[in-house]
Design a protein around this motif. Structure first.
Motif, PDB file in Angstrom:
ATOM      1  N   ASN A 143       3.462  -0.969   4.010  1.00 15.65           N
ATOM      2  CA  ASN A 143       3.003   0.402   3.794  1.00 15.65           C
ATOM      3  C   ASN A 143       4.225   1.192   3.372  1.00 15.65           C
ATOM      4  O   ASN A 143       5.244   1.176   4.071  1.00 15.65           O
ATOM      5  CB  ASN A 143       2.403   1.004   5.061  1.00 15.65           C
ATOM      6  CG  ASN A 143       1.037   0.446   5.367  1.00 15.65           C
ATOM      7  OD1 ASN A 143       0.906  -0.673   5.848  1.00 15.65           O
ATOM      8  ND2 ASN A 143       0.005   1.219   5.078  1.00 15.65           N
TER       9      ASN A 143
ATOM     10  N   SER B   3       0.835  -1.195   0.000  1.00 15.71           N
ATOM     11  CA  SER B   3       0.000   0.000   0.000  1.00 15.71           C
ATOM     12  C   SER B   3       0.869   1.243   0.000  1.00 15.71           C
ATOM     13  O   SER B   3       1.734   1.403   0.866  1.00 15.71           O
ATOM     14  CB  SER B   3      -0.909   0.028   1.244  1.00 15.71           C
ATOM     15  OG  SER B   3      -1.769  -1.082   1.281  1.00 15.71           O
ATOM     16  N   GLU B   4       0.653   2.119  -0.972  1.00 19.66           N
ATOM     17  CA  GLU B   4       1.353   3.401  -0.992  1.00 19.66           C
ATOM     18  C   GLU B   4       0.558   4.400  -0.162  1.00 19.66           C
ATOM     19  O   GLU B   4      -0.662   4.491  -0.264  1.00 19.66           O
ATOM     20  CB  GLU B   4       1.503   3.897  -2.427  1.00 19.66           C
ATOM     21  CG  GLU B   4       2.392   3.018  -3.277  1.00 19.66           C
ATOM     22  CD  GLU B   4       2.708   3.648  -4.615  1.00 19.66           C
ATOM     23  OE1 GLU B   4       2.376   3.022  -5.641  1.00 19.66           O
ATOM     24  OE2 GLU B   4       3.269   4.768  -4.610  1.00 19.66           O
ATOM     25  N   ASP B   5       1.266   5.145   0.668  1.00 14.07           N
ATOM     26  CA  ASP B   5       0.613   6.035   1.633  1.00 14.07           C
ATOM     27  C   ASP B   5       1.170   7.439   1.498  1.00 14.07           C
ATOM     28  O   ASP B   5       2.130   7.821   2.170  1.00 14.07           O
ATOM     29  CB  ASP B   5       0.833   5.493   3.049  1.00 14.07           C
ATOM     30  CG  ASP B   5      -0.110   6.129   4.056  1.00 14.07           C
ATOM     31  OD1 ASP B   5      -0.712   7.164   3.736  1.00 14.07           O
ATOM     32  OD2 ASP B   5      -0.235   5.577   5.169  1.00 14.07           O
ATOM     33  N   SER B   6       0.573   8.218   0.625  1.00  6.23           N
ATOM     34  CA  SER B   6       1.095   9.554   0.321  1.00  6.23           C
ATOM     35  C   SER B   6       0.866  10.543   1.458  1.00  6.23           C
ATOM     36  O   SER B   6       1.559  11.567   1.534  1.00  6.23           O
ATOM     37  CB  SER B   6       0.464  10.087  -0.967  1.00  6.23           C
ATOM     38  OG  SER B   6      -0.946  10.175  -0.834  1.00  6.23           O
ATOM     39  N   HIS B   7      -0.078  10.255   2.358  1.00  4.05           N
ATOM     40  CA  HIS B   7      -0.374  11.237   3.404  1.00  4.05           C
ATOM     41  C   HIS B   7       0.764  11.370   4.415  1.00  4.05           C
ATOM     42  O   HIS B   7       0.814  12.317   5.198  1.00  4.05           O
ATOM     43  CB  HIS B   7      -1.693  10.888   4.105  1.00  4.05           C
ATOM     44  CG  HIS B   7      -1.556  10.155   5.398  1.00  4.05           C
ATOM     45  ND1 HIS B   7      -1.293   8.796   5.473  1.00  4.05           N
ATOM     46  CD2 HIS B   7      -1.638  10.597   6.695  1.00  4.05           C
ATOM     47  CE1 HIS B   7      -1.234   8.436   6.745  1.00  4.05           C
ATOM     48  NE2 HIS B   7      -1.425   9.492   7.504  1.00  4.05           N
ATOM     49  N   LEU B   8       1.723  10.436   4.385  1.00  2.69           N
ATOM     50  CA  LEU B   8       2.856  10.515   5.313  1.00  2.69           C
ATOM     51  C   LEU B   8       3.801  11.659   4.976  1.00  2.69           C
ATOM     52  O   LEU B   8       4.661  12.012   5.793  1.00  2.69           O
ATOM     53  CB  LEU B   8       3.626   9.197   5.314  1.00  2.69           C
ATOM     54  CG  LEU B   8       2.851   7.956   5.762  1.00  2.69           C
ATOM     55  CD1 LEU B   8       3.766   6.740   5.775  1.00  2.69           C
ATOM     56  CD2 LEU B   8       2.209   8.155   7.129  1.00  2.69           C
TER      57      LEU B   8
ATOM     58  N   TYR C 111       5.794   4.911   1.667  1.00  2.00           N
ATOM     59  CA  TYR C 111       5.698   6.292   1.184  1.00  2.00           C
ATOM     60  C   TYR C 111       6.863   6.550   0.247  1.00  2.00           C
ATOM     61  O   TYR C 111       8.000   6.226   0.581  1.00  2.00           O
ATOM     62  CB  TYR C 111       5.731   7.281   2.355  1.00  2.00           C
ATOM     63  CG  TYR C 111       5.983   8.699   1.913  1.00  2.00           C
ATOM     64  CD1 TYR C 111       5.055   9.394   1.139  1.00  2.00           C
ATOM     65  CD2 TYR C 111       7.192   9.329   2.217  1.00  2.00           C
ATOM     66  CE1 TYR C 111       5.302  10.673   0.699  1.00  2.00           C
ATOM     67  CE2 TYR C 111       7.452  10.618   1.789  1.00  2.00           C
ATOM     68  CZ  TYR C 111       6.504  11.284   1.023  1.00  2.00           C
ATOM     69  OH  TYR C 111       6.763  12.552   0.574  1.00  2.00           O
TER      70      TYR C 111
ATOM     71  N   TYR D  61      -0.170   5.440  12.832  1.00  2.00           N
ATOM     72  CA  TYR D  61      -0.607   4.080  12.528  1.00  2.00           C
ATOM     73  C   TYR D  61      -1.138   3.322  13.754  1.00  2.00           C
ATOM     74  O   TYR D  61      -1.489   2.152  13.648  1.00  2.00           O
ATOM     75  CB  TYR D  61       0.546   3.293  11.912  1.00  2.00           C
ATOM     76  CG  TYR D  61       0.795   3.575  10.455  1.00  2.00           C
ATOM     77  CD1 TYR D  61      -0.116   4.278   9.665  1.00  2.00           C
ATOM     78  CD2 TYR D  61       1.961   3.130   9.837  1.00  2.00           C
ATOM     79  CE1 TYR D  61       0.114   4.537   8.332  1.00  2.00           C
ATOM     80  CE2 TYR D  61       2.206   3.373   8.486  1.00  2.00           C
ATOM     81  CZ  TYR D  61       1.281   4.073   7.742  1.00  2.00           C
ATOM     82  OH  TYR D  61       1.509   4.315   6.409  1.00  2.00           O
TER      83      TYR D  61
END
Length: 263
Positions: free
Chosen positions: A55, A26-31, A57, A256
């Motif tokens: 996860n 899962s790519e998590d751009s909000h980080l 970024y 998280y």
């Protein structure tokens, strides 16, 4: 099953995680906001070892970009030094070139480059190269006539490779004595209580061009589960330091839901 990504993690079966499918990355751009808040830009990955989910970024930087290990290389130097008897435990004194001494434990905790130059000298360049080759550590290149080869841009590895290396430290899966690997694992412990245990090594450097950058890698244990993480980051306008790495890591893990004993 179609393979989306290959997280190479060194090689020869010693350090391979294999590959990850579309379902568990899962790519998590909000980080990005946590990096920006600490004047950093870089990448982050978290591996849930039980479910083998990632996860990530800044995925392209994480898996495709290579950097020198800086003083994260102290981990491997310590493993080799203990294995070869150059040091025996965390209380062993390392005599530095300026005729001062520091214990291995102190040097490891403070990223004391002078101590690790001396330890590397004691081990010997050929032995260091043997282990880089045997473990397929990054690109395996040691610059000639450079006593701090781990801080220049000859030896390089990706954040993905360093995450795999970190996992092997935790599980003592290197071809070193179990006692040696346990000692190094213990040196990485930073916080431990009834809710969680947090272990990491955070390192920071300024290169010859004045660029500030660093790594933080390790694991968090909670409810008998272990999660592995790695960050590589550069300072924006050279306004960050090692504390920025630690603050970024803890902010992300808090986001998280870690540190509550509920993961």
């Amino acid at each position: 099953m179609k393979k989306l990504l290959y997280f190479s993690l060194l090689s020869a079966g010693l350090l391979a995680l294999g590959s990850c499918s579309l379902n568990n990355v899962s790519e998590d751009s909000h980080l990005e906001k946590y990096f920006a808040a600490n004047h950093l830009k870089g990448s982050f990955a978290l591996l849930d070892n039980v479910h083998e989910t990632f996860n990530v970024y800044n995925l392209s930087s994480y898996k495709d970009s290579s950097y020198n290990p800086g003083n994260s290389f102290d981990i491997l130097t310590t493993l080799i030094g203990l294995e070869k008897g150059a040091v025996t435990d965390e209380n062993s004194l390392i005599q530095r070139r300026n005729d001062t001494a520091m214990t291995l434990g102190q040097a490891f905790k403070t990223d004391d480059t002078a101590s690790f130059i001396s330890l590397s000298d004691s081990i010997g360049r050929s032995t260091m190269q043997f282990w880089l080759d045997s473990l397929h550590y990054g690109n395996k290149i040691i610059a000639k006539n450079d006593p701090v080869f781990w801080q220049n841009d000859s030896l390089k590895l990706t954040p993905d490779e360093l995450l795999g290396f970190t996992e092997k430290v935790y599980f003592a899966q290197f071809p070193f004595q179990k006692r040696v690997q346990r000692l190094v694992k213990d040196l990485m412990t930073q916080q431990s209580n009834t809710l969680y245990s947090l272990s990491y090594k955070a390192v920071w450097q300024v290169n010859k061009e004045g660029k500030h950058s660093g790594w933080i890698m390790g694991w968090e244990e909670e409810n008998k589960r272990v999660y592995f993480f790695v960050i590589h980051a550069e300072a924006i306008n050279n306004t960050a330091d090692k504390n920025a790495l630690v603050n970024t890591l803890k902010a992300i893990l808090t986001d998280y839901g870690f540190f509550k004993g509920k993961k």
